[in-house]
Write a protein that holds these residues in place. Structure first.
Motif, mmCIF file in Angstrom:
data_model
loop_
_atom_site.group_PDB
_atom_site.id
_atom_site.type_symbol
_atom_site.label_atom_id
_atom_site.label_comp_id
_atom_site.label_asym_id
_atom_site.label_seq_id
_atom_site.Cartn_x
_atom_site.Cartn_y
_atom_site.Cartn_z
ATOM 1 N N PHE A 10 -114.081 125.415 18.393
ATOM 2 C CA PHE A 10 -115.081 125.171 17.364
ATOM 3 C C PHE A 10 -116.175 124.241 17.881
ATOM 4 N N HIS A 11 -117.410 124.486 17.448
ATOM 5 C CA HIS A 11 -118.555 123.578 17.605
ATOM 6 C C HIS A 11 -118.728 122.980 18.999
ATOM 7 N N GLU A 12 -118.953 123.809 19.970
ATOM 8 C CA GLU A 12 -119.239 123.315 21.327
ATOM 9 C C GLU A 12 -120.522 122.481 21.335
ATOM 10 N N ARG A 13 -121.514 122.946 20.614
ATOM 11 C CA ARG A 13 -122.805 122.235 20.564
ATOM 12 C C ARG A 13 -123.038 121.808 19.121
ATOM 13 N N THR A 14 -122.913 120.530 18.865
ATOM 14 C CA THR A 14 -122.939 120.019 17.498
ATOM 15 C C THR A 14 -124.315 120.055 16.849
ATOM 16 N N GLU A 15 -125.392 120.209 17.643
ATOM 17 C CA GLU A 15 -126.727 120.251 17.033
ATOM 18 C C GLU A 15 -126.964 121.544 16.251
ATOM 19 N N ARG A 16 -126.099 122.543 16.396
ATOM 20 C CA ARG A 16 -126.205 123.802 15.653
ATOM 21 C C ARG A 16 -124.876 124.052 14.921
ATOM 22 N N PRO A 17 -124.605 123.321 13.845
ATOM 23 C CA PRO A 17 -123.296 123.422 13.169
ATOM 24 C C PRO A 17 -122.989 124.807 12.614
ATOM 25 N N GLU A 18 -124.005 125.631 12.405
ATOM 26 C CA GLU A 18 -123.747 126.979 11.898
ATOM 27 C C GLU A 18 -123.108 127.876 12.967
ATOM 28 N N ARG A 19 -123.176 127.455 14.202
ATOM 29 C CA ARG A 19 -122.537 128.196 15.304
ATOM 30 C C ARG A 19 -121.116 127.661 15.461
ATOM 31 N N LEU A 20 -120.201 128.253 14.737
ATOM 32 C CA LEU A 20 -118.851 127.715 14.603
ATOM 33 C C LEU A 20 -117.942 128.009 15.797
ATOM 34 N N HIS A 21 -117.842 129.260 16.219
ATOM 35 C CA HIS A 21 -116.859 129.666 17.230
ATOM 36 C C HIS A 21 -117.491 129.781 18.617
ATOM 37 N N TRP A 22 -116.815 129.181 19.593
ATOM 38 C CA TRP A 22 -117.336 129.135 20.964
ATOM 39 C C TRP A 22 -116.260 129.529 21.970
ATOM 40 N N LEU A 23 -116.661 130.323 22.938
ATOM 41 C CA LEU A 23 -115.835 130.589 24.107
ATOM 42 C C LEU A 23 -116.140 129.492 25.106
ATOM 43 N N GLY A 24 -115.126 128.954 25.750
ATOM 44 C CA GLY A 24 -115.372 127.914 26.737
ATOM 45 C C GLY A 24 -114.204 127.751 27.672
ATOM 46 N N GLY A 25 -114.386 126.901 28.641
ATOM 47 C CA GLY A 25 -113.308 126.577 29.567
ATOM 48 C C GLY A 25 -112.770 127.777 30.319
ATOM 49 N N VAL A 26 -113.627 128.745 30.633
ATOM 50 C CA VAL A 26 -113.165 129.920 31.380
ATOM 51 C C VAL A 26 -113.012 129.493 32.838
ATOM 52 N N PHE A 27 -111.769 129.442 33.274
ATOM 53 C CA PHE A 27 -111.459 128.973 34.625
ATOM 54 C C PHE A 27 -110.447 129.917 35.261
ATOM 55 N N VAL A 28 -110.707 130.298 36.500
ATOM 56 C CA VAL A 28 -109.764 131.096 37.283
ATOM 57 C C VAL A 28 -109.553 130.367 38.605
ATOM 58 N N HIS A 29 -108.295 130.126 38.932
ATOM 59 C CA HIS A 29 -107.968 129.478 40.200
ATOM 60 C C HIS A 29 -108.567 130.298 41.334
ATOM 61 N N GLU A 30 -109.100 129.615 42.338
ATOM 62 C CA GLU A 30 -109.853 130.302 43.396
ATOM 63 C C GLU A 30 -109.066 131.413 44.080
ATOM 64 N N ALA A 31 -107.757 131.318 44.193
ATOM 65 C CA ALA A 31 -106.957 132.365 44.842
ATOM 66 C C ALA A 31 -106.900 133.652 44.022
ATOM 67 N N HIS A 32 -107.319 133.585 42.744
ATOM 68 C CA HIS A 32 -107.232 134.752 41.853
ATOM 69 C C HIS A 32 -108.605 135.252 41.410
ATOM 70 N N ARG A 33 -109.648 134.713 41.973
ATOM 71 C CA ARG A 33 -110.997 135.142 41.602
ATOM 72 C C ARG A 33 -111.306 136.505 42.203
ATOM 73 N N GLY A 34 -112.238 137.211 41.579
ATOM 74 C CA GLY A 34 -112.649 138.517 42.076
ATOM 75 C C GLY A 34 -111.723 139.647 41.656
ATOM 76 N N GLN A 35 -110.827 139.389 40.712
ATOM 77 C CA GLN A 35 -109.876 140.399 40.251
ATOM 78 C C GLN A 35 -110.063 140.717 38.772
ATOM 79 N N ASP A 36 -111.208 140.343 38.204
ATOM 80 C CA ASP A 36 -111.553 140.569 36.801
ATOM 81 C C ASP A 36 -110.612 139.871 35.818
ATOM 82 N N LEU A 37 -109.944 138.846 36.273
ATOM 83 C CA LEU A 37 -109.049 138.101 35.401
ATOM 84 C C LEU A 37 -109.815 137.374 34.304
ATOM 85 N N ALA A 38 -110.966 136.795 34.630
ATOM 86 C CA ALA A 38 -111.777 136.119 33.605
ATOM 87 C C ALA A 38 -112.180 137.110 32.522
#
Length: 177
Positions: free
Chosen positions: A84-112
Motif C-alpha cells: 500500500f501507498h508507496e508514494r504518499t503524495e498521491r494517496p488515491e494510488r493505493l496498491h503498489w508493486l515493489g521490491g522485485v528482486f531476483v538473486h543474480e544467479a537466477h536472473r535472465g530466466q523470466d522469474l521476475a
C-alpha cells in the motif's frame, strides 16, 4: 502487445514454487538483506534492522499487503511485494508493486515476470483494480513488456529519478484461499 504475450508464454516454462513471507517468516532476514543491499542503503541513516521492521507488515495470511518469495531447493531466490501507498503524495494510488528482486544467479530466466504475474493474479482475486510501481528504468523495461503504462517521472526520496507506471486489472474472482 504481442511482445507481452510472448514474455508470458516464455516464463511459464520455468517452474519454481512461490510462498508468502507469512508462510516462512524465518526468511525475513534474508529478504531484508536483499532489499537493504539493493535499495535501502541509499536512504541516509537507514539500517538493516529498519528494513526488517518494515517487512514485518507482510507477516500475516490471506490478505494484503503480500510479499511473495520464489524458492529453489528450500532456498529463497527472488521476491516481490504487493503493498500500500508507496508514494504518499498521491494517496488515491493505493496498491503498489515493489521490491522485485531476483538473486543474480537466477536472473535472465523470466522469474521476475512470473512473480509479478502471480502477484497480479492474486491482486485481482482481492478485487484490486489498478496497481502502480516506480522503476529507475525510464523506458519501463520489463514492466513495459508486461503491459504497464508510464504515467510520470518523479524523484524518489533518496534523490533517484524514477518512472511511475500503472497497470489496470480486470475485476474477477474472489480472494485466494
Amino acid at each position: 502487445m504481442a511482445g507481452s504475450r510472448n514474455a508470458v508464454a516464455q516464463y511459464r516454462e520455468y517452474s519454481m514454487p512461490f510462498i508468502t513471507l507469512s508462510q516462512a517468516p524465518h526468511l525475513l532476514p534474508d529478504v531484508a538483506r536483499w532489499y537493504f543491499d539493493t535499495w535501502g542503503h541509499r536512504t541516509p541513516g537507514a539500517t538493516l534492522e529498519d528494513e526488517q521492521q518494515r517487512l514485518e507488515v507482510f507477516l500475516h495470511d490471506n490478505e494484503l499487503p503480500m510479499l511473495l518469495i520464489a524458492m529453489q531447493d528450500d532456498v529463497p531466490v527472488a521476491a516481490a511485494q504487493l503493498k500500500f501507498h508507496e508514494r504518499t503524495e498521491r494517496p488515491e494510488r493505493l496498491h503498489w508493486l515493489g521490491g522485485v528482486f531476483v538473486h543474480e544467479a537466477h536472473r535472465g530466466q523470466d522469474l521476475a515476470a512470473r512473480l509479478i504475474e502471480t502477484l497480479m493474479a492474486r491482486a485481482k482475486g482481492y478485487g484490486v483494480r489498478e496497481v502502480f510501481l516506480q522503476t529507475e528504468r525510464d523506458d519501463g523495461g520489463l514492466y513495459a513488456r508486461l503491459g504497464w503504462e508510464p504515467l510520470e517521472r518523479q524523484t524518489h526520496r533518496t534523490g533517484v529519478p524514477v518512472r511511475v507506471m500503472r497497470r489496470v486489472l480486470p475485476l474477477t474472482g474472489k480472494p485466494p484461499a
